[in-house]
Design a protein around this motif. Structure first.
Motif, PDB file in Angstrom:
ATOM      1  N   MET A  51       1.099  -1.256  -0.136  1.00 60.01           N
ATOM      2  CA  MET A  51      -0.156   0.284   0.326  1.00 60.01           C
ATOM      3  C   MET A  51       0.678   1.411   0.114  1.00 60.01           C
ATOM      4  N   ASP A  52       1.902   0.685   0.793  1.00 61.77           N
ATOM      5  CA  ASP A  52       2.548   2.552   0.603  1.00 61.77           C
ATOM      6  C   ASP A  52       3.726   2.924   0.118  1.00 61.77           C
ATOM      7  N   LEU A  53       3.979   1.420  -1.169  1.00 61.63           N
ATOM      8  CA  LEU A  53       4.218   1.877  -2.404  1.00 61.63           C
ATOM      9  C   LEU A  53       4.085   1.862  -3.408  1.00 61.63           C
ATOM     10  N   ALA A  54       2.531   1.341  -3.294  1.00 60.57           N
ATOM     11  CA  ALA A  54       1.611   2.213  -4.687  1.00 60.57           C
ATOM     12  C   ALA A  54       1.200   3.827  -3.961  1.00 60.57           C
ATOM     13  N   PHE A  55       0.940   3.654  -2.782  1.00 62.70           N
ATOM     14  CA  PHE A  55       0.440   5.415  -3.143  1.00 62.70           C
ATOM     15  C   PHE A  55       1.438   6.013  -3.012  1.00 62.70           C
ATOM     16  N   GLY A  56       2.923   5.734  -3.773  1.00 59.84           N
ATOM     17  CA  GLY A  56       3.875   6.632  -4.212  1.00 59.84           C
ATOM     18  C   GLY A  56       4.655   7.996  -3.407  1.00 59.84           C
TER      19      GLY A  56
END
Length: 179
Positions: A51-56
């Motif tokens: 999720m953190d990576l997708a949030f960017g």
């Protein structure tokens, strides 16, 4: 007839033996349960990472540092040391940082070597790929770990309970032999 107390001593020893056997069996059973919990926690951590990576908006260092703040996970120390390694500007690669910190997982968790190796592969690939690939890699690792949780649940039912019963039973048998 004169009593010399040998029977009483034997009874006390048998009681202690049975009690110790029960505690050993309980400890082994709890280790299986703890491993299962740690696998589920690792899956949760990977989902947070995804999720953190997708949030960017976070770097890998920030993601790891945020995860390390969650004390309910037994591997928060690993994530903290890894984040510290990424923060240092000493020229170390992710591979070198991982090799320096992975011993924490071996020492502080009940995860098996193949589970840690799966996690290591993921960490190494996270630093070398773009966000979409990272998300796919995390999803793949989560699916593999979910399969392992099924196995660990079976271990709890089969091996954990078996050890508990077997060790207690063997303590009782030895106790009977002593009397």
């Amino acid at each position: 007839m004169k009593r010399d107390g040998i029977l009483e001593i034997k009874i006390i020893l048998v009681g202690m033996l049975i009690g110790c056997s029960y505690l050993v069996g309980e400890d082994i059973s709890k280790r299986y349960i703890k491993r299962h919990k740690q696998l589920n926690d690792l899956i949760r951590v990977l989902e947070i990472m995804r999720m953190d990576l997708a949030f960017g908006m976070y770097t890998l260092e920030e993601i790891f540092r945020n995860i390390s703040l969650k004390d309910e996970y037994d591997f928060s120390e690993f994530f903290l040391k890894f984040a510290d390694g990424l923060a240092r500007e000493d020229g170390k690669t992710i591979d070198e940082i991982l090799n320096d910190t992975v011993n924490i997982l071996y020492k502080n968790t009940y995860l098996k070597e193949n589970e840690i190796e799966e996690f290591k592969k993921l960490i190494l690939s996270l630093g070398k790929s773009e966000v979409e690939s990272q998300e796919r890699l995390i999803d793949l690792t989560v699916e593999n770990l979910k399969k392992l949780t099924i196995e660990s649940k079976e271990d709890i039912k089969n091996k954990g309970n078996l050890y508990k019963k077997l060790i207690t039973f063997s303590g009782i048998c030895i106790g009977i032999i002593l009397i």
